[in-house]
Design an enzyme around this catalytic site. Sequence first.
Site, PDB file in Angstrom:
ATOM      1  N   GLU A  16       0.829  -1.206   0.000  1.00 32.93           N
ATOM      2  CA  GLU A  16       0.000   0.000   0.000  1.00 32.93           C
ATOM      3  C   GLU A  16       0.866   1.261   0.000  1.00 32.93           C
ATOM      4  O   GLU A  16       1.859   1.348   0.726  1.00 32.93           O
ATOM      5  CB  GLU A  16      -0.893  -0.015   1.251  1.00 32.93           C
ATOM      6  CG  GLU A  16      -1.781   1.202   1.411  1.00 32.93           C
ATOM      7  CD  GLU A  16      -2.510   1.204   2.748  1.00 32.93           C
ATOM      8  OE1 GLU A  16      -3.482   1.974   2.860  1.00 32.93           O
ATOM      9  OE2 GLU A  16      -2.116   0.446   3.644  1.00 32.93           O
ATOM     10  N   LYS A  46      -9.427   2.671  -3.332  1.00 28.35           N
ATOM     11  CA  LYS A  46      -9.957   2.130  -2.086  1.00 28.35           C
ATOM     12  C   LYS A  46     -11.367   2.661  -1.867  1.00 28.35           C
ATOM     13  O   LYS A  46     -11.614   3.870  -1.938  1.00 28.35           O
ATOM     14  CB  LYS A  46      -9.055   2.505  -0.906  1.00 28.35           C
ATOM     15  CG  LYS A  46      -9.425   1.819   0.402  1.00 28.35           C
ATOM     16  CD  LYS A  46      -8.406   2.136   1.492  1.00 28.35           C
ATOM     17  CE  LYS A  46      -8.719   1.369   2.776  1.00 28.35           C
ATOM     18  NZ  LYS A  46      -7.743   1.686   3.848  1.00 28.35           N
ATOM     19  N   CYS A 100      -5.512  -2.459   2.520  1.00 31.91           N
ATOM     20  CA  CYS A 100      -5.433  -2.400   3.977  1.00 31.91           C
ATOM     21  C   CYS A 100      -6.626  -3.099   4.632  1.00 31.91           C
ATOM     22  O   CYS A 100      -6.906  -4.255   4.329  1.00 31.91           O
ATOM     23  CB  CYS A 100      -5.302  -0.952   4.436  1.00 31.91           C
ATOM     24  SG  CYS A 100      -4.859  -0.770   6.180  1.00 31.91           S
TER      25      CYS A 100
END
Length: 553
Positions: free
Chosen positions: A309, A374, A427
Amino acid sequence: MSAGQSGLRAGPSDGAAASDRRFFERVAGRVILLWGWRRALVAFLAGALAVLTQAPYDFFAAGFIAFPVLVWLLDGTTLESSGGVLRRLRPAFAVGWWFGFGYFLAGLWWIGGALLVEADEFAWALPLAVVGIPLILAFFYGLATAVARSIWSSNIGRIAAFAFGFALAEWLRGFLFTGFPWNAIGYAAMPVPLLMQSDAVVGMNGMNALAVFVFAVPALLAGRRHLRFGFAVAVLLVAAHVGFGYVRLTAPQPANVKTLDVRIVQPSVDLAEKWDASVRDRIFATMLALSSKEPEAGHQKPQLILWPETSVPFLFTERPDALTAIGDMLAEGQMLIAGAVREEEAAGQGADSRYYNSVVAIDDRGEIADAVDKVHLVPFGEYLPFDGLLKRLGVEQMVAGPMNFSAGNERHAIAVPGGARALPFICYEVIFPDLVSVDAASSELIVNVTNDAWFGDTPGPYQHFRQAQLRAVENGLPLLRAANNGISAVVDPRGRTIDALAINARGAMDVRVPIYRQETLSAAQRRVNGFVVMILFALAAGLLSVRRRLPAN
């Protein structure tokens, strides 16, 4: 007639059983009679003890102490004789709240580590993170015990009520206020792949209910009603859990499956340097060097390279030369999937650009072939809820980077070399079972990029990895996981770790990943099964509670 008068004598085993039963009755009696701060303290300590059932401790035996104690504490609560429903259930809610506060405080204290990375700026918020989050999450477990106490009984029905209450609370914790289902109780029953496979049948909703029921059954030792029946049911559930895991793990892998040669890079970048402009080139050079090294012995040149990430230390819009360097590094047919911040310039004059926490797929020509943003952002970490109000109060975003992120609109699979489709999650998105299962049906590979370096060598990264493992099992898909400094790993569709890099390790690992699906049930059926388990416990508890209230003939 006494045993002596009838000529019958108690055998040694009967005497030992009676002695054991008296011991548990004494312990339960003392717990039931606790009052005031002593009751709150015992509930708090029981919750803290229950955390030992979670990764990295995996001491599931702690659950057989913590949950019976909580049952006995609920046995000792009395419903208020006046007032509405909420007032009547307040004592039961309080017991569950203290249990939850202990559980979440002991299980999530490591969140504060993220604020110490830039302690001069964010240390003031440490109590809010370490204590404030458990204070809020504890309300869910207060709800669990209040619901359970509303259909309580003096027999095994209360264990069923207990299981339903916690399963309901964990389900709500998964989506209310954006959701945070971290360390759900069901994970305690799934510390190793052998014990993970049932999750593919009943999902986390079912596992939460079943785990709490089995953990709470020893509370029956303090009485005689339904003792044998309760333990028989618990043993049967555990045997089915283990047996199904064994059958699924020993089932042969499909023949002639396609494979994908993957390199996962774990750079272990110091977060104090991550956004430092003076060292960005050095970080980027390290990423390129780890990605371009010769394959490990026995491995082919990787077809896919995976970076963690936000591993690209600058915006591609500001450094287009970085794409050229990546294209020069990649051999023909290779692809890089990298975590990066993506900028979307504002259309109107004077408007601010929008930034996305993304993964980008870069081909061997140095061109961005695909990108996925995301969707589920971390409150206060990646964006500031009610930012207008909170900024006026002096509250700013805390940890994730130098800018606020915007949420992506949708997630889609990325086509990778070899014809496979990889579904990316960034994540903590991977901790949401329903979020992962939505698009998994059209994919052949789950990809999780993360940066657990915020939390150091604490329980946090281990717990995060465990939850990612279970997403592979639920959906019957292999998992690729790249962490800046956490646990980078490759997991097969049955939850077994094929290879991994430890926390604080810097390097790259080459893995040949078998690409196949071993989904037991569809996500929809798994969800239905989980709710059926919850409803069965609720019905059993309700029926036994009503029966207890009926007048004897």
